[in-house]
Structures are given as C-alpha cells and as structure tokens.
Design an enzyme around this catalytic site. Structure first.
Site, short mmCIF file in Angstrom:
data_model
loop_
_atom_site.label_atom_id
_atom_site.label_comp_id
_atom_site.label_asym_id
_atom_site.label_seq_id
_atom_site.Cartn_x
_atom_site.Cartn_y
_atom_site.Cartn_z
N CYS A 33 -0.06 3.90 1.85
CA CYS A 33 0.88 3.95 3.03
C CYS A 33 1.50 2.50 3.00
CB CYS A 33 -0.01 3.99 4.31
SG CYS A 33 -1.17 5.19 4.08
N ASP A 35 0.33 -0.14 4.01
CA ASP A 35 -0.64 -1.01 5.11
C ASP A 35 -1.94 -0.82 5.12
OD1 ASP A 35 2.22 -1.40 6.77
OD2 ASP A 35 2.37 0.64 6.57
N CYS A 58 4.04 -4.35 6.18
CA CYS A 58 5.34 -4.95 6.41
C CYS A 58 5.60 -5.57 7.72
CB CYS A 58 6.50 -3.59 6.44
SG CYS A 58 5.76 -2.59 7.61
N CYS A 102 3.09 1.79 12.31
CA CYS A 102 2.46 0.39 12.27
C CYS A 102 1.72 0.02 13.52
CB CYS A 102 3.32 -0.43 12.00
SG CYS A 102 3.84 -0.14 10.34
#
Lengths: 239, 401
Positions: A33, A35, A58, A102
C-alpha cells in the site's frame, strides 16, 4: 495537492520515533500500500500518557500519525478508541480524497495499539477483557465456522473464556487492522540496534505463560467463508 | 535565497530558446492555415513541411512517413488501435511488454475487450525484454509487436535492433515508443527495421502538445480523426503550425548534438549515482547500470517512502519524481518497477532523478547533501528495520481506500 498545514506538520512532525517503555504497540498497513504505520502508546491507569509513531509512507500518512498521536495524548483508552479518521482529517484541515485512507490507517493504528495493550493487561486483570471495544466485523458464517472448529479441540475451562476473546481477535486478521499475534511477535523481533521498546523479558514471560502457538489453518475446506479465516489450535496452560 | 533545481527532465523539459525563436513567427506573422492554397497558407505549409523533413532526416525515414499528432500518447493510442483494426484480417494477436507507457498498455487492454489477444512480455531485473521470450510468443496470427525503445522510469535502453530484426524475420509489424530515446540514442528506422515509431515534443526541449508518428509506407492503419484531409486524411484537424515547427527544430537540434550531450549527461549522472550509492546506505540503482538513458538515475532508498522524499526535497527547491503508490492518484505503485521484480517496499521507496545539460556538478553536490539529510530524517521515523529492507514481499494491498 496538500494544504499548507499538512506541509507544515510534515516538515516537522511531532511525536516521531520510538517510545521507550511503551505498553501498547500497533502496526498496520503493508509495503504494497505504500504505508506502514506503527503506533506506540504508554498507558498508565487507563490514560494515554504518551504516544509516538514510526511511519513509512507519504506525507499524508506521516501527518495523520503525528496528529493522531497528538490527539490521543491525555485521553483515556476508551476516548482514544472513539477517535475517528474524520476527526484526524478535521485536525489536519483537509486531505486529498485519495489520501483519506492514510487517516483511516492512523485510526486503525491506535485501535491496534490499544488492542495489544488490552491483551497484555487482560492476562492480569480479567475484567478489562470485557471492554473489547474494537468490534470486529464478524461474518456470521465465519464465526460459526470457528465455533465448530473450536469444538474439535478440547478446550480447558480456561480456554473457554479465552475462546470468546480470541475468536474476534482472529477474525480481525482479514480486516486491515494488524493481527494481534503479529503485533506481539513484532515486539520480540525488534532489531537489536533499536532501543528496546518493551520489557522483552516480561513480554517473553507472558508469552511463555500462555504458550500460544498460532497456527493458521487455512479454511479452504469450508466454503462458508469468503475471507481467509484462520483458526487457531492452541493449548493454554495457566500456571 | 532558495536554490531551485529541476531534476525531473524525464517528465518534461523547458523549451529551448532556439526552438522558441523558430516558433515565434508562426504565432502571429505566418498565421495562414497550412491547408489553404493561397500564399498565407503556403507559407505556413512550408514551415510544417520543413519540420516533417527535419524529423525524417533525424530518424532516417521519408518525410511523407511522418504524421503529426497532439503528442505521443495520441500517437501510441493510434498505432495500437489503428494497426490492430486495419490488420484484423491478418490476425488478432499483439505482443507488447509490461514496461510500456500506459498509453500503450491501456490501448492494449481496450483491444483485449474487443477480442484481441495480447501478450505482455516480462522483463528481467535490469528491465530488458528477452528475445527468446519474444520468439516464444510470436505466432502466425501476431500482427504487431510494440516495445518501447527506452524506459521512462528506469531508463533501460532496449536492444532495439535485435527486437526489430526478430519482428522483421517473423513478418510482424514492429512499433517502438521512442519518446525518451530520441536524442539519447541514435535511431535510424530504415537501418534498424523499425516500422513505426512515436516521439513527443516536450521531452526534447520542444513545445508541449505536439508529437509525431512515423509509420512506414505500406502499413495499413485506420483513421484517427475523420473530417479533414490533413495528414493524408488519417488525422483530420487544422495543424498546430507553431508547435509542429518547434517540434521539427527540437528534434533536429537534439539529434545533431546527441554524442556530445549524452557524454556530458552520462558523466553527471554517473557522478550523482556514485555519490548517492556511496554516501547513503541501503540504496540501489534500478535498471541497467550502463545501457541506460544518459540523464536517468532511478534509485531505491530502503526504509523510506518515495513521496515523502520527493516532498521533502521539494521544500528545498529540488524537483524529482517517484514511483511510489502514494504519489499516483490511483494509489497504484509503478508497474515498471513491479515488472522488474522489485520488492514492494523498494518500489515505494524509489525516486527518479533526471538531469539536463543545465544541471551542474555543484547542483548535484547540493542535491546529494540535501538527500542525505532528508533520508536520515525519514529513516528516523521509519518502522522498517534495516534487516527488513527489500523484504516487502509482493503481496496485495489490503488497506481500505
């Protein structure tokens, strides 16, 4: 694409790093992903006294975890579980629509860390166990399947109480939240060069006491579930 | 006094002054429609035809084999769909690679829905397409092979001649997407046996919104835009005269100075790569070390995520790009880096630096210095242990999006 507030926090994120003496650790997300988020909580008397994060991801993921840690500091465990990704988003201002996940990750990270904490505490104080707040999205079929499997293995009375706890915990594996088993193992697998996050001796002792062995058995044989439900076979000796 | 450094020349390049000077009259003075027969039209026509000749000379074909489009994406779409539909009677199989630009891949997917069979060739870890694999998949009903000349992300330059020869031997039309390769490698379509080639203006210090397709005489292609007699009636619409003139000049300039420019760029690139790989641990170069675009350096940083590096460098005035999933709106990681078998964590930690002749060694030093700081800062907050780098696996993403 990001607003100024996001960039400002991103330039100097708060609460980054490993928390010494953390008693709640949650790891969510995976490299596919883009993350991975690890939340460390220090909980004293049901109140989160400190929170830190380590995030691979990110700007949105880093900012979400920074803000989430800031938000839950000083909250009780129950309040922290009530924090939603929307709240995190509001705190940041606005995230681009494709980055909302996120903030969801941050929410899940907190839940995973608290779950880990509760599992650990649950051994000492059985009452805490009833407050299992992270409600898994249990599929009726999956649950039934687990029960039938569970009956195949003779559970000791102690295990009977455990079962109620562990059934949902294992269901979670199909959900994005980090599987509990993995989280606890992760703590043990911490790199030698990293500062010790938890009392490893204590942790190992607990694990030894429980003698858990999570053997995931893929439920290929049963067609009742769509998710990959893993069943657990374990022998629990309470010394 | 913030320094601004542009290291994203693979995304687009600034318009060169010489090109701009050549274009200027076509905006106001020479405004005729190139399709008109009067003197105004003829003057504009002369500019367009000169551009056509310049491109033809640069890639070694005839001027009448050049078609102008709005860019390489349009040209690639047109080639795939146009050749497929015009050669349907010969077969329904197309071969391409997994490294292609989305303008090729998406067009192929569209054709698959229409009943065509498409084979996507794998790439080795350096990003090369294997000739034996290509030979394995070619069959009597194969009508088109499309492999890009040089990859835009990892910079690997394919063994173009070998692929073209293979296609020729098998009697299959060979198309190559040479958007990045023009100006970096010598391409002569007649000698190499390339049947079709696409290029774009804005990657060559030319204007944006213009590209060209070379298509060898005798290859059937269906019309792209109907309702105009321009470009042999295949692509209607009044020609974008200034842009076409600019494209012609840009191609001429870049192929003229190819040897000296690529040597300079290669030195700068290798200096940068060496600096990064020696000064920052847990880094690796993606793509082939030597057979790569002179201006491309694609580096994977362990433990950190590409978009975060990109944004932190951006704060310091340095522009780069990344293959990470986060940076794309679709949240999909780079298909090229997946194709060369990079583990997930390194795909998401890959950053592309693409240089131009205006970059200096001092700038490179500055970038390396900033890069060291940024990577350190991000590693301090990374949950991935050093020993776990490169073990990201290739499992699917499960996060709710």
């Amino acid at each position: 694409m990001y607003n100024e507030k996001v960039m400002k926090i991103f330039a100097n994120p708060k609460n980054a790093g490993t928390l010494r003496g953390a008693n709640g650790i949650g790891k969510v997300g995976n490299a596919a992903c883009g993350d991975i988020m690890k939340i460390f909580l220090k909980i004293e008397d049901g109140i989160i006294v400190d929170a830190k994060f380590r995030t691979f991801g990110c700007a949105a993921a880093i900012v979400s975890s920074s803000v989430a840690c800031e938000l839950i500091k000083g909250m009780t465990v129950e309040q922290a579980l009530g924090v939603t990704n929307r709240q995190i988003c509001e705190e940041i201002g606005q995230l681009p629509s494709h980055k909302i996940h996120c903030s969801v990750l941050a929410e899940e990270g907190i839940a995973a860390a608290i779950k880990y904490y509760r599992r650990r505490m649950g051994l000492l104080e059985k009452k805490e166990k009833k407050q299992e707040a992270v409600k898994p999205r249990t599929l009726p079929a999956a649950k039934q399947e687990f029960d039938t499997k569970a009956r195949d293995f003779s559970f000791t009375p102690v295990a009977e109480t455990e079962k109620a706890e562990f059934a949902p915990a294992k269901q979670e594996e199909s959900a994005p939240a980090a599987p509990v088993a993995k989280t606890s193992n992760f703590a043990l697998e911490l790199e030698a060069e990293e500062p010790l996050v938890v009392d490893l001796a204590y942790e190992a002792e607990l694990l030894y006491a429980k003698q858990e062995s999570y053997e995931s058995k893929s439920s290929k044989a049963t067609k009742t579930t769509t998710t990959t439900t893993t069943t657990t076979t374990k022998k629990i000796n309470n010394e | 006094m913030e320094q601004k450094i542009y290291l994203d020349n693979a995304a687009t390049t600034p318009l060169s002054r010489e090109v701009l000077a050549e274009m200027m009259p076509y905006f106001d003075t020479v405004y005729g429609n190139p399709s008109s027969i009067h003197s105004f039209g003829r003057d504009a026509r002369a500019g367009v035809e000169q551009a056509r000749e310049r491109i033809a000379k640069a890639i070694g074909c005839r001027p009448s084999e050049i078609y102008f489009t709005s860019g390489a994406t349009e040209a690639n779409n047109w080639v795939i769909e146009g050749i497929a539909s015009a050669n349907k009677h010969k077969g329904n199989h197309i071969i391409t690679s997994r490294l292609e630009h989305p303008s090729i891949l998406e067009a192929c997917k569209k054709l698959e829905k229409q009943g065509f069979r498409v084979t996507y060739l794998n790439a080795d870890k350096n990003g090369f397409v294997r000739i034996d694999e290509l030979l394995h998949y070619v069959c009597p009903d194969t009508i088109l092979i499309s492999v890009m000349a040089a990859n835009n992300e990892i910079g690997t330059i394919q063994n173009l001649q070998a692929i073209a020869q293979t296609a020729k031997e098998k009697g299959v039309i060979f198309h190559t997407d040479a958007v990045q390769a023009i100006g970096a490698v010598n391409i002569n379509v007649a000698e190499m046996g390339i049947d079709s080639l696409t290029l774009s203006g804005h990657k060559l210090n030319g204007p944006k919104g213009v590209g060209a397709l070379y298509l060898r005489h005798g290859i059937a292609i269906s019309k792209l835009i109907v309702g105009g007699e321009q470009e042999n009636g295949l692509r209607g619409g009044t020609l974008n005269t200034p842009a076409i003139v600019g494209l012609g000049r840009a191609v001429e300039l870049i192929t003229r100075d190819i040897i000296i420019n690529s040597k300079k760029l290669r030195m700068l690139r290798d200096y940068f790569i060496n600096q990064v790989l020696t000064k920052i641990e847990l880094t690796q170069l993606n793509g082939h070390a030597i057979q790569r675009l002179p201006n491309n350096a694609n580096i994977a940083f362990g433990q950190v995520e590409g978009e975060a590096i990109m944004l932190m460098l951006d704060m310091q005035g340095i522009a780069v790009s990344t293959g990470s999933a986060c940076s794309s709106n679709k949240l999909e990681q780079s298909h090229v880096l997946s194709a060369i078998g990079l583990p997930n964590d390194l795909i998401n930690g890959s950053v592309r630096f693409s240089f131009s002749l205006s970059n200096t060694r001092q700038e490179v030093d500055y970038v390396v210095e900033k890069l060291i700081a940024v990577v350190k800062k991000l590693r301090d907050m990374s949950p991935i242990a050093k020993s776990q780098v490169g073990k990201g696996g290739n499992d699917e993403c499960t996060t709710r999006k």
